[in-house]
Write an enzyme that holds these catalytic residues in place. Structure first.
Site, PDB file in Angstrom:
ATOM      1  N   ASP A 188       0.910  -1.324  -0.041  1.00 38.53           N
ATOM      2  CA  ASP A 188       0.004  -0.011   0.113  1.00 38.53           C
ATOM      3  C   ASP A 188       1.046   1.337  -0.040  1.00 38.53           C
ATOM      4  O   ASP A 188       2.124   0.946  -0.013  1.00 38.53           O
ATOM      5  CB  ASP A 188      -0.881   0.162   1.235  1.00 38.53           C
ATOM      6  N   HIS A 260      -3.097   3.139  -4.585  1.00 38.92           N
ATOM      7  CA  HIS A 260      -2.456   2.683  -3.304  1.00 38.92           C
ATOM      8  C   HIS A 260      -0.997   1.848  -3.339  1.00 38.92           C
ATOM      9  O   HIS A 260      -0.718   1.010  -3.115  1.00 38.92           O
ATOM     10  CB  HIS A 260      -3.480   1.654  -2.441  1.00 38.92           C
ATOM     11  N   GLU A 324      -9.685   2.844  -5.158  1.00 38.08           N
ATOM     12  CA  GLU A 324      -9.424   4.311  -4.871  1.00 38.08           C
ATOM     13  C   GLU A 324      -8.069   4.718  -5.591  1.00 38.08           C
ATOM     14  O   GLU A 324      -7.101   4.972  -5.073  1.00 38.08           O
ATOM     15  CB  GLU A 324      -9.135   4.217  -3.465  1.00 38.08           C
TER      16      GLU A 324
HETATM   17  C1  TNX Z   1     -11.010   1.872   2.701  1.00 39.66           C
HETATM   18  S1  TNX Z   1     -11.437  -0.822   1.434  1.00 39.66           S
HETATM   19  C2  TNX Z   1      -9.764   1.304   1.889  1.00 39.66           C
HETATM   20  C3  TNX Z   1      -8.695   1.067   2.769  1.00 39.66           C
HETATM   21  C4  TNX Z   1      -8.669   1.734   4.198  1.00 39.66           C
HETATM   22  C5  TNX Z   1      -9.993   1.452   4.658  1.00 39.66           C
HETATM   23  C6  TNX Z   1     -10.452   2.014   6.051  1.00 39.66           C
HETATM   24  C7  TNX Z   1     -10.454  -0.238   0.536  1.00 39.66           C
HETATM   25  C8  TNX Z   1     -10.458  -1.174  -0.766  1.00 39.66           C
HETATM   26  N1  TNX Z   1      -9.508   0.500   0.737  1.00 39.66           N
HETATM   27  O1  TNX Z   1      -7.402   1.537   2.313  1.00 39.66           O
HETATM   28  O2  TNX Z   1      -7.687   1.071   4.908  1.00 39.66           O
HETATM   29  O3  TNX Z   1     -10.910   1.875   4.031  1.00 39.66           O
HETATM   30  O4  TNX Z   1     -11.469   1.426   6.639  1.00 39.66           O
END
Ligand code: TNX
Length: 528
Positions: A188, A260, A324
Site C-alpha cells: 500500500d 495505493h 481508490e
Molecule cells: C478503505 S476498502 C480502503 C482502505 C482503508 C479502509 C479503512 C478499500 C478497498 N480501501 O485503504 O484502510 O477504507 O476503513
C-alpha cells in the site's frame, strides 16, 4: 400444606431438570446443520484418548493433538494409531467436500469428512465441546457443511506490520472459526511488505516510512517521529503459506495496483507518470500518486512482481487491489494519454479498465484468476473477474447479476476496523463507523438479487484495516467476538439461530478464555 410442598417439590425438580435438559443442547458456533443429541450419556475425552487415523489423515490428527496439548497442558496427549478405539477419523466422498458427520457413542467418536478439511472442521467442533465441557462429549450425531466456499478474513499488514508469529496466531483464530481464506493485504502507500527478488528496492526502500500519524490526521496533525517498517522475506512467506495450508486456509495475496502504490513509487520512481520523487506515505487515506498506466515498463514491472507472487502463493484467486485510484496524474501524463489514444479508450476510467484486464489476462495465462475491489467495475469489467464488493452491496449485486463471481464484504457491517459500540466508550481510537456483533450477525449476503445471481456469491469476508491497530492484541479485540458472528454468516447463513446465539456465545467465551485470545466484552455486557 402437604399439597403445596408437593407442588413446590415438583417445581423444584423441574427447575433442577431444566438446565440439565438444556445442557444437552450443543453450544457450538457456527451452528451445525443437524444435531441429534441423546438425553444422557457422554464420551469423556482425556489426554489418553487415542486418535485412530484412517485414510492417511495425519495432518488433521496432528493439528488436533497440538490444540489438545494446549488444552490439557500434558506433553504429547492423545496418541495416534492406525486402529483401535478412540476418536476415529476417516474420509467418505459421499459427504460434501468441507462437510463432516460425527457420531458419538459409548464405543467411540467417529468423524467422517468429505475431504481432509471436512475432518478438520469436525475436529474443531469436537474441540469446542471438549474445551468448554470438561472433555465430556454428549452421545449423539452431528452433520455439518458450510454455506459458502469462500469464507474469508482480511489482514492489512501495511498500515501496521505484524510478525510471522502474529500472522500465524491470526490464522489459528480464523481456522478455529472454520474460515478458509486469509486475504493478505501486503502492499500500500504506507509500506511494501513482500520481498520481490527482481526489485530489491521495493523492500529496501519501500518497507520503511519516516513516521506514523497519531490520531485522525485532523488539524493540527501529529506524527510520532519514529521510523516504522517491516517486511516478510520469501522464506517467511513460504512458511506462513504452509502453516495456513495445514489449517486448510488458503492465503489470497493482494498486490495493490494502480492506486495505493506510493511505497512502490518511492522505491522505483520510474513507475510514476512524472517519475516524481515521493516519500513512503505518512498519511492515511487516498493519495494522488499512482502507477503510470501508459508506459510499457509499468506492465513489465507488474508482471515481474506477479511472477514471484505466483511462485509463493498457490491460491487460484490473486487480488490486484484496483480500489481508490485518483486519475489526476493520468489526465496530464503524455504516456497515459498516448496509451488511451492507441487503445481507443474514451477516458481515464477506461484506462484503468484496460490495465486491470491486461493483468487479468496475464494471471489467466498462468492458470490463476483475478479478484479486485469493486472499483474494477467502473472501468468496464471482464466476464471472468471476481469482484470484492466493499463500497456497499450494490456493486456485488450488479456483478453477480452479470454473472461475475462475487465476495460480499460491504463496509457495513464487514469492516472490523469500525467501532463495536454506539457509545464508543472504552474502545480507544478507531477509524470511525459502527459495526456491532449484532449488525454482523444480521447480515444477509444474498439480499436483493435474483436466484441466478445468488449462485455467483462465492462467499463473505470481514476486513481488518490496521491504521489504528498497532498490535496483534488490538487486532484480536477487533476480531473477537465479531468473527464468531461472521463465521455463522459464512458457514451457516440459512440456519443462523438468533434464539440461541447468546447462550452459545457464552460458551464460546469460555473457549476464547481457554485459548488465551483477546476479545472485547461489549457484546457479553449487552452493549451494542
Ligand atoms: C478503505 S476498502 C480502503 C482502505 C482503508 C479502509 C479503512 C478499500 C478497498 N480501501 O485503504 O484502510 O477504507 O476503513
Amino acid at each position: 400444606m402437604k399439597n403445596l410442598s408437593r407442588i413446590a417439590l415438583v417445581a423444584l425438580s423441574l427447575i433442577v431438570m431444566l438446565p440439565a435438559l438444556s445442557a444437552r443442547e450443543l453450544h457450538v458456533v457456527p451452528q451445525p446443520a443437524y444435531t441429534d443429541i441423546a438425553a444422557e450419556g457422554d464420551y469423556t475425552v482425556t489426554p489418553k484418548t487415542r486418535i485412530v487415523v484412517v485414510d492417511n489423515l495425519w495432518n488433521p490428527a496432528e493439528r488436533f493433538t497440538e490444540d489438545m496439548q494446549r488444552h490439557f497442558g500434558t506433553e504429547k496427549p492423545m496418541p495416534t494409531a492406525k486402529n483401535g478405539k478412540g476418536i476415529k477419523i476417516r474420509l467418505d466422498s459421499c459427504i460434501p467436500a468441507e462437510g463432516y458427520e460425527m457420531t458419538i457413542s459409548e464405543d467411540e467418536i467417529l468423524i467422517i469428512g468429505g475431504t481432509e478439511a471436512g475432518v478438520y472442521y469436525g475436529l474443531q467442533t469436537l474441540r469446542q465441546i471438549i474445551v468448554t465441557n470438561d472433555g465430556k462429549v454428549p452421545y449423539g450425531f452431528i452433520a455439518d457443511e458450510p454455506t459458502f466456499s469462500y469464507r474469508g478474513a482480511h489482514l492489512d499488514v501495511v498500515r501496521h506490520f505484524f510478525s510471522v508469529d502474529d500472522v500465524k496466531r491470526y490464522i489459528d483464530i480464523l481456522a478455529s472459526h472454520k474460515l478458509n481464506r486469509l486475504h493478505w493485504h501486503l502492499t500500500d502507500d504506507q509500506g511494501w511488505r513482500i520481498e520481490i527478488k527482481a526489485y530489491p528496492e521495493l523492500t529496501e526502500k519501500g518497507s520503511m516510512r519516516k513516521e506514523t500519524l497519531i490520531g485522525h490526521g485532523l488539524e493540527p496533525k501529529w506524527w510520532d517521529g519514529e521510523p516504522y517498517g517491516g517486511y516478510y522475506t520469501q522464506e517467511e512467506i513460504r512458511d506462513i503459506v504452509d502453516y495456513a495450508a495445514k489449517r486448510y486456509v488458503t492465503i489470497v495475496p493482494e498486490i495493490e495496483m494502480p492506486g495505493h502504490s506510493q511505497a512502490a513509487l518511492h522505491a522505483l520512481p520510474w513507475l510514476g507518470c512524472q517519475e516524481q520523487e515521493v516519500d513512503v506515505w505518512t498519511m492515511w487515506g487516498v493519495t494522488p500518486e499512482v502507477l503510470c498506466a501508459g508506459k510499457e515498463t509499468t506492465y513489465e514491472y507488474l508482471e515481474n512482481v506477479l511472477k514471484e507472487v505466483l511462485e509463493l502463493f498457490p491460491s487460484e484467486l490473486i487480488h490486484i487491489g484496483g480500489d481508490e485510484c485518483p486519475k489526476d496524474r493520468w489526465k496530464v501524463c503524455e504516456h497515459c494519454q498516448a496509451k488511451m489514444k492507441a487503445e481507443g479508450l474514451d477516458n481515464e476510467e477506461q484506462l484503468q479498465g484496460y490495465l486491470v484486464a491486461r493483468i487479468e489476462k496475464f494471471l489467466i495465462a498462468n492458470g490463476r484468476r483475478m479478484i479486485g475491489w469493486d472499483e474494477i467495475l467502473d472501468g468496464g469489467v471482464t466476464e471472468t473477474a471476481t469482484v470484492m464488493s466493499w463500497r456497499g452491496i450494490e456493486g456485488g449485486i450488479y456483478a453477480a447479476e452479470r454473472g461475475n463471481d462475487v465476495v460480499m464484504t460491504p463496509m457495513n457491517p464487514c469492516y472490523f476496523d469500525f467501532y463495536q459500540t454506539k457509545s464508543r466508550e472504552g474502545e480507544g481510537l478507531h477509524i470511525g463507523g459502527h459495526n456491532s456483533f449484532e449488525k454482523v450477525y444480521a447480515m444477509d449476503p444474498l439480499a436483493g438479487m435474483s436466484d441466478d445471481a445468488k449462485k455467483h456469491i462465492i462467499g463473505v469476508q470481514c476486513n481488518m484495516w490496521s491504521e489504528y491497530l498497532p498490535t496483534m492484541a488490538r487486532v484480536e479485540k477487533m476480531l473477537l467476538p465479531r468473527l464468531a458472528a461472521m463465521s455463522e454468516v459464512q458457514w451457516a447463513t440459512d440456519r443462523r439461530n438468533p434464539a440461541t446465539i447468546r447462550t452459545r456465545m457464552e460458551t464460546l467465551r469460555k473457549f476464547y478464555d481457554a485459548c488465551g485470545w483477546n476479545y472485547t466484552p461489549y457484546y457479553f455486557e449487552g452493549r451494542e
